[in-house]
Enzyme design. Structure first.
Site, short mmCIF file in Angstrom:
data_model
loop_
_atom_site.label_atom_id
_atom_site.label_comp_id
_atom_site.label_asym_id
_atom_site.label_seq_id
_atom_site.Cartn_x
_atom_site.Cartn_y
_atom_site.Cartn_z
N LYS A 182 6.81 13.01 -4.63
CA LYS A 182 7.82 12.14 -4.46
C LYS A 182 8.39 11.94 -5.69
O LYS A 182 7.95 11.87 -6.91
CB LYS A 182 7.30 10.80 -3.77
CG LYS A 182 6.89 11.21 -2.49
CD LYS A 182 7.97 11.69 -1.32
CE LYS A 182 7.61 12.24 -0.14
NZ LYS A 182 6.61 11.88 0.78
C1 LIG Z 1 5.89 11.79 2.47
C2 LIG Z 1 6.66 11.45 3.55
C3 LIG Z 1 5.95 10.44 4.28
C4 LIG Z 1 4.59 9.96 4.36
O1 LIG Z 1 4.42 9.61 2.77
P1 LIG Z 1 2.53 9.16 2.61
O2 LIG Z 1 2.76 8.32 1.40
O3 LIG Z 1 2.05 10.39 2.25
O4 LIG Z 1 2.18 8.54 3.73
C5 LIG Z 1 6.67 9.88 5.10
N1 LIG Z 1 7.82 10.18 5.74
C6 LIG Z 1 8.50 11.14 4.94
C7 LIG Z 1 9.89 11.43 5.21
C8 LIG Z 1 8.06 11.73 3.92
O5 LIG Z 1 8.70 12.76 3.19
#
Ligand SMILES: *Cc1c(COP(=O)(O)O)cnc(C)c1O
Length: 376
Positions: A182
């Site tokens: 991210k």
């Molecule tokens: C990465 C992601 C998640 C989940 O995030 P985590 O921190 O891994 O639980 C949820 N929604 C979207 C759109 C994502 O890209």
């Protein structure tokens, strides 16, 4: 062979030094670093409260629980997301109900939501896909009309705004991810932000078993017996994660600018490449520039996927739609044809490398590879 990573994080020496300080201290779990991160993050988003968690999935789950959504309830969301979004609805015991997306952006189509609302519907979870915000004004109008909660999945969109509205600006809660790929990351991690102070207090309890005193309070003050007013989970962010995030948050705008330049370059270079389409950035939008995706010609995606990887280019597919994953088909009877726009994107999409340290030469290598393969 050249290797172009799909993603590289931007943790620098100052971040590592900050983590070092935590590691040399006595207190590793949720404490002062987490508090500092939460305060700075709230300031960045422009909301009163942020609660640091272990993931965005946890943030979505706790949002549903704290807003009283569970068994027998329905929650509307998009099939064009990572399965975490819909899984959180399952974790809460509610039923995920999908509606189709916009062709131009891949975001939840606000025009289609109303038809899916019934007397069991309790909430909408819009996902700001690839970093571009959904039409929150329209979604807010619907939520007001039918008395629904709005929980934003802003895993892609910390930096985003639309029509002058920031993420979290007109919803009940907004959920963030600091997962390894991210925009800012602690490997694993997440947060929920809200302007509702009572809700934030509930999140603080729910992230740590539902008990009313955290370890930090037990450590910094004299021991006092704690109680457990609510049944909670083990979702608390720790000081190591927070230490990694604080510096990245301070640099977030500069990191965004670098991705924004690379994004512009991709768009320019791919504009005249026949057969390749890119999604649209709408006017009045600050796009968080999280994932640069292209739409390939029908039936050619998987070939391109392999060809690019064979040239050493890291790629991803964001996403094959959730409703067609086995569990969702088997449990809810979803099938091919239910959400044609999401399915079309799911069949044609490829995400290309995009991160601040991606060199222009590397980007051009990706572009040339794509051109070569399209002409084959
Ligand atoms: C990465 C992601 C998640 C989940 O995030 P985590 O921190 O891994 O639980 C949820 N929604 C979207 C759109 C994502 O890209």
């Amino acid at each position: 062979m050249k290797k172009i990573e799909f993603f590289r994080h931007c943790i620098d020496e100052r971040d590592i030094e900050r983590v070092n300080r935590v590691l040399r201290s006595i207190f590793l779990t949720t404490g002062e670093e987490v508090e500092e991160f939460e305060k700075k993050f709230s300031g960045h988003i422009g909301l009163s409260s942020t609660v640091g968690l272990t993931s965005c999935t946890a943030a979505l789950h706790l949002s549903l629980i704290a807003l009283g959504i569970g068994t027998g309830d329905e929650v509307i969301t998009t099939p064009m997301s990572f399965c975490a979004t819909a899984n959180a609805i399952l974790h809460a015991g509610a039923k995920p109900v999908f509606t189709d997306v916009e062709e131009e952006t891949g975001n939840l189509n606000a025009e289609l939501i109303e038809a899916a609302i019934n007397d069991k519907t309790r909430a909408i979870i819009p996902v700001h896909l690839y970093g571009q915000m959904c039409d929150m004004k329209k979604i807010r109008e619907l939520a007001d009309k039918y008395n629904l909660k709005i929980i934003e999945d802003a895993a892609h969109a910390i930096e985003a705004s639309r029509d002058g509205i920031r993420v979290g600006g007109i919803s009940d809660t907004v959920c963030f991810s600091f997962y390894a790929t991210k925009n800012i990351t602690s490997g694993e991690g997440g947060a929920v932000s809200t302007d509702n102070i009572n809700l934030a207090e509930t999140f603080r309890m729910l992230r740590l078993h539902g008990i009313d005193k955290g370890a930090s309070e037990r450590y910094t003050k004299h021991y006092r017996h704690w109680d457990m007013p609510l049944p909670g989970w083990k979702y608390n962010m720790d000081n190591i994660q927070a230490a990694l995030l604080i510096g990245q948050l301070e640099r977030i705008e500069g990191l965004w600018r670098k991705r924004n330049v690379l994004w512009g370059l991709y768009e320019e270079e791919l504009r005249d490449l026949k057969g390749i389409r890119t999604l649209k950035t709408l006017p009045n939008v600050k796009h968080a520039r999280h994932l640069f995706t292209i739409l390939t010609p029908s039936g050619k995606r998987d070939l391109l996927l392999w060809a690019l990887q064979n040239r050493g280019i890291g790629i991803a597919v964001n996403y094959r739609p959730i409703h067609l994953l086995k569990y969702y088909r088997d449990t809810f009877g979803y099938k091919e044809g239910d959400f044609p726009v999401a399915e079309e994107i799911g069949k044609r999409t490829i995400s290309l490398p995009l991160y601040p340290s991606l060199a222009k030469e590397e980007l051009m290598y990706v572009v040339r590879a794509l051109r070569d393969e399209m002409h084959n």
